[in-house]
Design an enzyme around this catalytic site. Sequence first.
Site, mmCIF file in Angstrom:
data_model
loop_
_atom_site.group_PDB
_atom_site.id
_atom_site.type_symbol
_atom_site.label_atom_id
_atom_site.label_comp_id
_atom_site.label_asym_id
_atom_site.label_seq_id
_atom_site.Cartn_x
_atom_site.Cartn_y
_atom_site.Cartn_z
ATOM 1 N N ASN A 9 47.210 70.921 -35.346
ATOM 2 C CA ASN A 9 46.253 69.896 -35.681
ATOM 3 C C ASN A 9 45.338 69.199 -34.726
ATOM 4 O O ASN A 9 46.143 68.147 -33.965
ATOM 5 C CB ASN A 9 46.846 68.657 -36.786
ATOM 6 C CG ASN A 9 45.789 67.618 -37.031
ATOM 7 O OD1 ASN A 9 44.848 67.997 -37.078
ATOM 8 N ND2 ASN A 9 46.333 66.720 -37.649
ATOM 9 N N LYS A 11 42.903 67.444 -34.691
ATOM 10 C CA LYS A 11 42.371 65.900 -34.630
ATOM 11 C C LYS A 11 40.981 65.931 -34.217
ATOM 12 O O LYS A 11 40.141 66.943 -34.352
ATOM 13 C CB LYS A 11 43.279 64.957 -34.270
ATOM 14 C CG LYS A 11 44.804 65.062 -34.672
ATOM 15 C CD LYS A 11 45.656 63.926 -34.489
ATOM 16 C CE LYS A 11 47.237 64.299 -34.845
ATOM 17 N NZ LYS A 11 48.107 62.875 -34.664
ATOM 18 N N HIS A 98 47.349 63.588 -44.194
ATOM 19 C CA HIS A 98 48.069 63.228 -42.959
ATOM 20 C C HIS A 98 47.995 61.695 -42.851
ATOM 21 O O HIS A 98 47.366 60.797 -43.372
ATOM 22 C CB HIS A 98 47.218 63.704 -41.769
ATOM 23 C CG HIS A 98 47.768 63.653 -40.510
ATOM 24 N ND1 HIS A 98 47.715 62.410 -39.889
ATOM 25 C CD2 HIS A 98 48.164 64.643 -39.937
ATOM 26 C CE1 HIS A 98 48.388 62.889 -38.641
ATOM 27 N NE2 HIS A 98 48.616 64.071 -38.543
ATOM 28 N N GLU A 100 47.252 59.776 -40.656
ATOM 29 C CA GLU A 100 46.069 58.963 -40.242
ATOM 30 C C GLU A 100 45.099 58.914 -41.291
ATOM 31 O O GLU A 100 44.369 57.853 -41.269
ATOM 32 C CB GLU A 100 45.679 59.773 -38.876
ATOM 33 C CG GLU A 100 46.552 59.755 -37.614
ATOM 34 C CD GLU A 100 46.424 60.744 -36.594
ATOM 35 O OE1 GLU A 100 47.169 60.637 -35.769
ATOM 36 O OE2 GLU A 100 45.387 61.748 -36.966
ATOM 37 N N GLU A 170 56.255 63.896 -41.468
ATOM 38 C CA GLU A 170 55.808 63.407 -40.035
ATOM 39 C C GLU A 170 56.423 62.082 -40.183
ATOM 40 O O GLU A 170 55.751 61.120 -40.942
ATOM 41 C CB GLU A 170 54.464 63.557 -40.034
ATOM 42 C CG GLU A 170 53.385 63.661 -41.205
ATOM 43 C CD GLU A 170 51.930 63.423 -40.783
ATOM 44 O OE1 GLU A 170 51.598 63.953 -40.074
ATOM 45 O OE2 GLU A 170 51.248 62.908 -41.716
ATOM 46 N N GLY A 176 52.429 60.497 -32.072
ATOM 47 C CA GLY A 176 51.386 59.951 -30.754
ATOM 48 C C GLY A 176 51.963 58.883 -29.975
ATOM 49 O O GLY A 176 51.443 58.190 -29.149
ATOM 50 N N SER A 216 55.585 64.228 -33.087
ATOM 51 C CA SER A 216 55.851 64.576 -31.325
ATOM 52 C C SER A 216 56.742 65.926 -31.166
ATOM 53 O O SER A 216 57.554 65.748 -30.293
ATOM 54 C CB SER A 216 56.409 63.324 -30.794
ATOM 55 O OG SER A 216 55.490 62.212 -30.805
#
Length: 256
Positions: A9, A11, A98, A100, A170, A176, A216
């Site tokens: 991904n 992003k 996701h 985010e 996730e 991140g 990660s």
Amino acid sequence: MRRRIVAGNWKMNTTHSEAMELVEGLKANLTEDIVGETGVIIAPPALFLNDVVESLVENEFIAVAAQNCHHEESGAFTGEISAPMLASLDLDAVIIGHSERRQYFGETNADCKVKIGQALNNELAAIYCIGETLEERKSGQFMEVILKQCAEGLEGFIAEDMDNIILAYEPVWAIGTGEVASPEQAQDVHAGIRTWLAERFDSETAENVTVLYGGSCKPGNAADLFAKKDIDGGLIGGASLSADDFTAIIAARTNA
């Protein structure tokens, strides 16, 4: 038999020239020996999808996904991209839910359910993301959170639909941040998801659904994660922006 997959991904990263350079690097790196039976998916920014697909027409190893889709097929939704639009570019999949998207854009499990339906209706595989925040992890209630995401996001779907739905666990606290769930922590959650799948659908479906780890994952820890029996691969963020790092993760999956 479930598929082993490594998905990248990207992003909101790369310019057009950087994206195409990264694709060329992957094309050069990903030989049959490296890929083996591993499915490889990349999810570039939407602006570059058409050019990426065209550059991979003769490549047998790399599939292409979008990072999101709208919940309607068409309409007055300025700036949005629908599943039929994505399908018209000959994409293979779309990432849905996701963390985010949930955190910054307020997407709910119910929103994700509709988007998954849009993906399947347009012959796109859905990569459905689930996972807990640090607060939810520390509370000890994280499996309840994850399984609620599963139940509400997959409400109404049948076992046959799961052939085209990939789950990506996730842990939000590990995205991140440089933190990573230990292989044992990740395995426990993946096993719990598979137990839920058996109860919700059947044991055969639970065995066949691909469940990826997405927190990660890097060349240094990929092999240990992929050695766990219920972790089928990874949804990779930052490391997917390096052709060499992404290749190393794919090789770890192939050799696990």
